[in-house]
Structure formats: C-alpha cells, structure tokens
Design a protein around this motif. Structure first.
Motif, PDB file in Angstrom:
ATOM      1  N   LEU A 150       0.807  -1.210   0.000  1.00 17.98           N
ATOM      2  CA  LEU A 150       0.000   0.000   0.000  1.00 17.98           C
ATOM      3  C   LEU A 150       0.843   1.264   0.000  1.00 17.98           C
ATOM      4  CD1 LEU A 150      -2.393  -1.295   2.789  1.00 17.98           C
ATOM      5  CD2 LEU A 150      -2.978  -1.090   0.362  1.00 17.98           C
ATOM      6  N   ASP A 151       2.161   1.111   0.097  1.00 22.88           N
ATOM      7  CA  ASP A 151       3.034   2.278   0.117  1.00 22.88           C
ATOM      8  C   ASP A 151       4.296   1.997  -0.685  1.00 22.88           C
ATOM      9  OD1 ASP A 151       4.608   0.637   1.738  1.00 22.88           O
ATOM     10  OD2 ASP A 151       4.063   1.660   3.591  1.00 22.88           O
ATOM     11  N   ASP A 179     -11.561 -11.310   6.861  1.00 21.26           N
ATOM     12  CA  ASP A 179     -10.467 -10.984   7.775  1.00 21.26           C
ATOM     13  C   ASP A 179      -9.369 -10.282   7.009  1.00 21.26           C
ATOM     14  OD1 ASP A 179      -9.167 -10.846  10.224  1.00 21.26           O
ATOM     15  OD2 ASP A 179      -9.470 -12.979  10.658  1.00 21.26           O
ATOM     16  N   ARG A 180      -8.486  -9.648   7.760  1.00 23.59           N
ATOM     17  CA  ARG A 180      -7.358  -8.932   7.144  1.00 23.59           C
ATOM     18  C   ARG A 180      -6.147  -9.058   8.056  1.00 23.59           C
ATOM     19  NH1 ARG A 180      -9.530  -4.074   4.777  1.00 23.59           N
ATOM     20  NH2 ARG A 180      -9.413  -5.255   2.825  1.00 23.59           N
ATOM     21  N   PHE A 181      -4.992  -9.282   7.430  1.00 23.51           N
ATOM     22  CA  PHE A 181      -3.755  -9.490   8.175  1.00 23.51           C
ATOM     23  C   PHE A 181      -2.654  -8.587   7.636  1.00 23.51           C
ATOM     24  CE2 PHE A 181      -6.300 -13.322   8.099  1.00 23.51           C
ATOM     25  CZ  PHE A 181      -6.365 -13.683   9.432  1.00 23.51           C
ATOM     26  N   ALA A 182      -1.586  -8.458   8.410  1.00 23.48           N
ATOM     27  CA  ALA A 182      -0.468  -7.612   8.006  1.00 23.48           C
ATOM     28  C   ALA A 182       0.567  -8.375   7.199  1.00 23.48           C
ATOM     29  CB  ALA A 182       0.200  -6.997   9.241  1.00 23.48           C
ATOM     30  N   GLY A 192      -0.548  -0.893   8.472  1.00 18.55           N
ATOM     31  CA  GLY A 192       0.746  -0.616   7.875  1.00 18.55           C
ATOM     32  C   GLY A 192       0.698  -0.646   6.362  1.00 18.55           C
ATOM     33  N   GLY A 193       1.878  -0.820   5.751  1.00 14.88           N
ATOM     34  CA  GLY A 193       2.006  -0.699   4.311  1.00 14.88           C
ATOM     35  C   GLY A 193       1.767  -1.960   3.517  1.00 14.88           C
ATOM     36  N   TYR A 194       1.332  -3.031   4.169  1.00 16.86           N
ATOM     37  CA  TYR A 194       1.031  -4.276   3.468  1.00 16.86           C
ATOM     38  C   TYR A 194      -0.182  -4.923   4.116  1.00 16.86           C
ATOM     39  CZ  TYR A 194       1.817  -8.540   0.776  1.00 16.86           C
ATOM     40  OH  TYR A 194       1.682  -9.568  -0.116  1.00 16.86           O
ATOM     41  N   ALA A 195      -1.038  -5.513   3.299  1.00 12.84           N
ATOM     42  CA  ALA A 195      -2.238  -6.163   3.827  1.00 12.84           C
ATOM     43  C   ALA A 195      -2.544  -7.430   3.056  1.00 12.84           C
ATOM     44  CB  ALA A 195      -3.439  -5.215   3.766  1.00 12.84           C
ATOM     45  N   VAL A 196      -2.974  -8.441   3.781  1.00 11.21           N
ATOM     46  CA  VAL A 196      -3.489  -9.678   3.186  1.00 11.21           C
ATOM     47  C   VAL A 196      -4.973  -9.737   3.538  1.00 11.21           C
ATOM     48  CG1 VAL A 196      -3.349 -12.186   3.097  1.00 11.21           C
ATOM     49  CG2 VAL A 196      -1.268 -10.828   3.454  1.00 11.21           C
TER      50      VAL A 196
END
Length: 207
Positions: A150-151, A179-182, A192-196
C-alpha cells in the motif's frame, strides 16, 4: 497495458525465478502464501493462482495435495512455471477479462489467491473488473485472498489502489470481507504498508 508490463516489459520470468531461488537457498521461507492458503481450505480443494507468475504458490500447494490452476498474462513467467511443473495447468489470461469457461476450466474454485502485488500492478482502472471476474470463478462460499503493498516501501511502482478502494471493488463483485492481516504469517493487521485480505463470495456453502 498493465503496470507490471510497464515495469518489466514482460521478459522478467527467469530473473524473477532466480531471485526467489536465491532466497530459498539462503534458508528463508518462500512458501508463506501457500501455508496461509492451506490454513483456509483442506487438501483437495480447487485453487486458482491468479497472476501466478512463475508458479511458486501453485506448485507448493499442488505438492500439498491441492488441485491447482495458474493464470498469468506474462509469457516469460508462464514459461518458467511450465518448465518447473509441466504437469500443472497454466494459462495465459488477463485477469480483467478472465473467463475460466473459455479455457475449459470449471468456475467453481474453493479459493482464489492473488499474491505478489497483483491488484496494484493491474492496468489502472481494471481493478473492479478483475475482482468481479475472480469472484465469478469462485463457488458460493469460496474465498478470494489477496496480498499487496500500500506504500512505496512495499511496491515496485507508485502506490495507487487503497484498501477502501479494493474493498469497494470486492463488495461490487459480491464479496464480503472476512479478515485482514499484516503478513502472510497471519499477523494482525496494523494499518501498515502491506495487507493480506480474505473475502468470501456470497452463498450458503463454506470451506
């Protein structure tokens, strides 16, 4: 033209494979995505590796007993995948117009995984179409799993797609956020700058 093709020219398959091979030789884990997916659906489940690249995720899942299909638009990546696992089905397809039936593939996948910054590297403006086509490839209750940066620290191109925009694309395709994880190790999402992200297609069935 996809942002990936603008970045690589569609000729980076061997280089990409060599980079991950070097990481594996160093002793680092290169199968986090496959392990993540294996925790969501049981062996034998049908998995579509969307934007499969050189096939790293699909090949590992196939080794674990999953029924895998890989699709990608980059011929150089697919050439490596076919060389490494000639027994698996690999197809050239643009995710923005992907129709499994035209390839002779049943659109009843239990899980679709889009690893490796697939959505941010699509052609700008095609993200919603890709989400819709991938959702249509799922059976009712099936899961779409996508991990992307994401960045600038997590992307090879300037940031474009935001998480709210991605969620909107998924919602329009009939997908609900589960759901969402880092990370692919399932660390809690920390904005933060990454997501699953894990989204489910509407329906009564579940994995």
């Amino acid at each position: 033209m996809s942002r990936w093709h603008e970045l690589t020219g569609g000729t980076s398959g061997q280089e990409y494979a060599a980079r991950f091979a070097a990481v594996a030789r160093s002793g680092k884990d290169v199968h986090g995505e496959a392990r993540f997916c294996a925790a969501l659906v049981p062996p034998g489940a049908r998995v579509l590796d969307a934007g499969c690249g050189t096939g790293r995720v699909a090949i590992r899942l196939a080794e674990l007993g999953y029924d895998c299909v890989g699709v990608d638009l980059d011929d150089s990546m697919l050439a490596v995948a076919r060389q490494q696992a000639p027994g698996l089905p690999w197809y050239r397809a643009d995710l923005a117009v992907f129709e499994p039936d035209t390839l002779g593939v049943a659109a009843d996948f239990d899980l679709v995984v889009a690893a490796g910054n697939i959505f941010p590297l699509l052609a700008p403006g095609t993200e919603a179409a890709a989400a819709a086509h991938l959702a249509a490839a799922l059976r009712p209750g099936g899961l779409l799993v996508a991990g992307f940066g994401l960045d600038e620290a997590h992307l090879p191109v300037p940031p474009g797609l935001t998480l709210p925009e991605y969620d909107d694309c998924c919602a329009a395709a009939g997908l609900t956020l589960v759901d969402r994880f880092a990370t692919w190790d399932a660390d809690p999402y920390d904005r933060g700058g990454y997501a699953v992200s894990v989204h489910r297609r509407g329906g009564t069935s579940s994995p």
